[in-house]
Design a protein around this motif. Structure first.
Motif, PDB file in Angstrom:
ATOM      1  N   GLY A 148       0.804  -1.210   0.000  1.00  0.00           N
ATOM      2  CA  GLY A 148       0.000   0.000   0.000  1.00  0.00           C
ATOM      3  C   GLY A 148       0.836   1.258   0.000  1.00  0.00           C
ATOM      4  O   GLY A 148       2.070   1.230  -0.007  1.00  0.00           O
ATOM      5  N   LEU A 149       0.112   2.373   0.028  1.00  0.00           N
ATOM      6  CA  LEU A 149       0.717   3.703   0.021  1.00  0.00           C
ATOM      7  C   LEU A 149       0.009   4.552   1.059  1.00  0.00           C
ATOM      8  O   LEU A 149      -1.225   4.591   1.113  1.00  0.00           O
ATOM      9  CB  LEU A 149       0.578   4.335  -1.367  1.00  0.00           C
ATOM     10  N   ALA A 150       0.799   5.238   1.889  1.00  0.00           N
ATOM     11  CA  ALA A 150       0.242   6.082   2.943  1.00  0.00           C
ATOM     12  C   ALA A 150       0.774   7.503   2.812  1.00  0.00           C
ATOM     13  O   ALA A 150       1.951   7.716   2.522  1.00  0.00           O
ATOM     14  CB  ALA A 150       0.584   5.521   4.317  1.00  0.00           C
ATOM     15  N   ALA A 151      -0.107   8.479   3.018  1.00  0.00           N
ATOM     16  CA  ALA A 151       0.280   9.888   3.131  1.00  0.00           C
ATOM     17  C   ALA A 151       0.178  10.255   4.601  1.00  0.00           C
ATOM     18  O   ALA A 151      -0.888  10.106   5.216  1.00  0.00           O
ATOM     19  CB  ALA A 151      -0.627  10.765   2.276  1.00  0.00           C
ATOM     20  N   LYS A 152       1.292  10.731   5.185  1.00  0.00           N
ATOM     21  CA  LYS A 152       1.335  10.938   6.623  1.00  0.00           C
ATOM     22  C   LYS A 152       1.930  12.306   6.965  1.00  0.00           C
ATOM     23  O   LYS A 152       2.699  12.881   6.204  1.00  0.00           O
ATOM     24  CB  LYS A 152       2.185   9.854   7.304  1.00  0.00           C
ATOM     25  N   SER A 153       1.571  12.783   8.135  1.00  0.00           N
ATOM     26  CA  SER A 153       2.240  13.930   8.747  1.00  0.00           C
ATOM     27  C   SER A 153       2.575  13.541  10.184  1.00  0.00           C
ATOM     28  O   SER A 153       1.868  12.746  10.796  1.00  0.00           O
ATOM     29  CB  SER A 153       1.350  15.176   8.726  1.00  0.00           C
ATOM     30  N   GLY A 154       3.665  14.089  10.685  1.00  0.00           N
ATOM     31  CA  GLY A 154       4.069  13.714  12.033  1.00  0.00           C
ATOM     32  C   GLY A 154       5.073  14.695  12.599  1.00  0.00           C
ATOM     33  O   GLY A 154       5.356  15.748  12.011  1.00  0.00           O
ATOM     34  N   PHE A 155       5.610  14.347  13.753  1.00  0.00           N
ATOM     35  CA  PHE A 155       6.620  15.190  14.365  1.00  0.00           C
ATOM     36  C   PHE A 155       7.568  14.318  15.185  1.00  0.00           C
ATOM     37  O   PHE A 155       7.224  13.214  15.611  1.00  0.00           O
ATOM     38  CB  PHE A 155       5.990  16.269  15.253  1.00  0.00           C
ATOM     39  N   ILE A 156       8.775  14.829  15.377  1.00  0.00           N
ATOM     40  CA  ILE A 156       9.729  14.207  16.275  1.00  0.00           C
ATOM     41  C   ILE A 156      10.007  15.179  17.416  1.00  0.00           C
ATOM     42  O   ILE A 156      10.089  16.394  17.209  1.00  0.00           O
ATOM     43  CB  ILE A 156      11.041  13.813  15.558  1.00  0.00           C
ATOM     44  N   SER A 157      10.093  14.653  18.623  1.00  0.00           N
ATOM     45  CA  SER A 157      10.353  15.455  19.805  1.00  0.00           C
ATOM     46  C   SER A 157      11.620  14.934  20.469  1.00  0.00           C
ATOM     47  O   SER A 157      11.697  13.742  20.816  1.00  0.00           O
ATOM     48  CB  SER A 157       9.170  15.384  20.772  1.00  0.00           C
ATOM     49  N   TYR A 158      12.622  15.794  20.635  1.00  0.00           N
ATOM     50  CA  TYR A 158      13.939  15.388  21.115  1.00  0.00           C
ATOM     51  C   TYR A 158      14.046  15.432  22.636  1.00  0.00           C
ATOM     52  O   TYR A 158      13.468  16.298  23.293  1.00  0.00           O
ATOM     53  CB  TYR A 158      15.025  16.299  20.528  1.00  0.00           C
ATOM     54  N   PHE A 159      14.794  14.459  23.156  1.00  0.00           N
ATOM     55  CA  PHE A 159      15.248  14.431  24.534  1.00  0.00           C
ATOM     56  C   PHE A 159      16.740  14.124  24.468  1.00  0.00           C
ATOM     57  O   PHE A 159      17.139  12.966  24.549  1.00  0.00           O
ATOM     58  CB  PHE A 159      14.508  13.364  25.346  1.00  0.00           C
ATOM     59  N   SER A 160      17.536  15.191  24.281  1.00  0.00           N
ATOM     60  CA  SER A 160      18.950  15.031  23.975  1.00  0.00           C
ATOM     61  C   SER A 160      19.064  14.297  22.640  1.00  0.00           C
ATOM     62  O   SER A 160      18.407  14.670  21.677  1.00  0.00           O
ATOM     63  CB  SER A 160      19.679  14.304  25.102  1.00  0.00           C
ATOM     64  N   GLN A 161      19.858  13.212  22.590  1.00  0.00           N
ATOM     65  CA  GLN A 161      20.007  12.488  21.327  1.00  0.00           C
ATOM     66  C   GLN A 161      18.861  11.512  21.082  1.00  0.00           C
ATOM     67  O   GLN A 161      18.694  11.020  19.972  1.00  0.00           O
ATOM     68  CB  GLN A 161      21.335  11.729  21.300  1.00  0.00           C
ATOM     69  N   PHE A 162      18.069  11.207  22.088  1.00  0.00           N
ATOM     70  CA  PHE A 162      16.919  10.331  21.933  1.00  0.00           C
ATOM     71  C   PHE A 162      15.706  11.160  21.514  1.00  0.00           C
ATOM     72  O   PHE A 162      15.612  12.354  21.815  1.00  0.00           O
ATOM     73  CB  PHE A 162      16.621   9.587  23.228  1.00  0.00           C
ATOM     74  N   PHE A 163      14.770  10.525  20.833  1.00  0.00           N
ATOM     75  CA  PHE A 163      13.576  11.248  20.408  1.00  0.00           C
ATOM     76  C   PHE A 163      12.413  10.276  20.235  1.00  0.00           C
ATOM     77  O   PHE A 163      12.586   9.052  20.156  1.00  0.00           O
ATOM     78  CB  PHE A 163      13.832  12.008  19.103  1.00  0.00           C
ATOM     79  N   VAL A 164      11.223  10.854  20.169  1.00  0.00           N
ATOM     80  CA  VAL A 164       9.992  10.118  19.887  1.00  0.00           C
ATOM     81  C   VAL A 164       9.465  10.596  18.541  1.00  0.00           C
ATOM     82  O   VAL A 164       9.413  11.793  18.270  1.00  0.00           O
ATOM     83  CB  VAL A 164       8.941  10.343  20.985  1.00  0.00           C
TER      84      VAL A 164
END
Length: 224
Positions: free
Chosen positions: A152-168
């Motif tokens: 399949g094919l997905a169109a997505k929007s998102g964000f990354i949130s940093y905690f030093s070098q780690f992130f979500v």
């Protein structure tokens, strides 16, 4: 003299280290190299150990490749319809980041191409005809391999949130899915329904083109 030189070297190292820390997510939000783990894929109907790698292509453009190895288990302890699951999942995702410098969270848009290739064994009991006129029937037990294919094919929007070098990394969007199931050609159709609750198989096993929401959460580490 030696002490002065030693002090100058230490100060120089600290200065270089500070400069290196400035060239981090605060000053450069787009990941150059990052690895990620998707914990919720372990809770999927076809559970996988899902890992991904993201690398910068140019400026705010990145490319993420992802692969998952299916954990062999049944959904239910006494499930006889989905045994010995095995297969792979693969994804390819180009991204563009919209984030601003000096923030902790950065937004992006993405397109995701994916394919799932899963095989599993099924134990089934079917009622079949003993003669051509089907005046007498009998029940036969089968163990056979089923193949599940989805891309399949997905169109997505998102964000990354940093905690030093780690992130979500969290995203949501809409996905178009092409789903196909394949059973052995030799498997004859049953005369009578052998299920106590026909139509309640999980998942719904029917070839189809479907549209559904896409959700994702990954925990990642960004390399300097």
């Amino acid at each position: 003299m030696r002490r002065s030189v030693a002090v100058m070297v230490i100060c120089g190292c600290l200065t270089l280290g500070a400069a290196g820390q400035d060239h981090s997510w605060k000053a450069d939000p787009v990941p150059r190299h990052a690895i990620k783990f998707s914990p919720f894929h372990l809770l999927n109907f076809y559970p996988t150990i899902q890992m991904s790698y993201e690398t910068r292509i140019k400026n705010r453009f990145t490319l993420q490749v992802e692969g998952g190895y299916i954990v062999r288990r049944s959904v239910y302890r006494y499930d006889s319809e989905f045994l010995d699951k095995r297969g792979l999942k693969a994804k390819l995702e180009p991204r563009y980041y919209f984030g601003l410098k000096g923030e902790k969270s950065f937004y992006y848009g993405a397109l995701e191409l994916y394919v799932n290739a899963v095989n599993f064994d099924r134990q089934d009991s079917r009622v079949e005809c003993f003669d051509l006129e089907c005046t007498r029937t009998f029940r036969r037990d089968y163990t056979y391999e089923m193949r599940y294919r989805e891309h399949g094919l997905a169109a997505k929007s998102g964000f990354i949130s940093y905690f030093s070098q780690f992130f979500v990394d969290i995203n949501a969007g809409l996905i178009v899915r092409n789903i196909r199931y394949y059973e052995p050609a030799w498997l004859e159709p049953e005369v009578l329904a052998g299920e106590f609750f026909p139509g309640l198989k999980t998942p719904f096993e029917q070839d189809r083109l479907a549209m559904s929401p896409a959700l994702g959460l990954r925990i990642g580490y960004r390399f300097r």
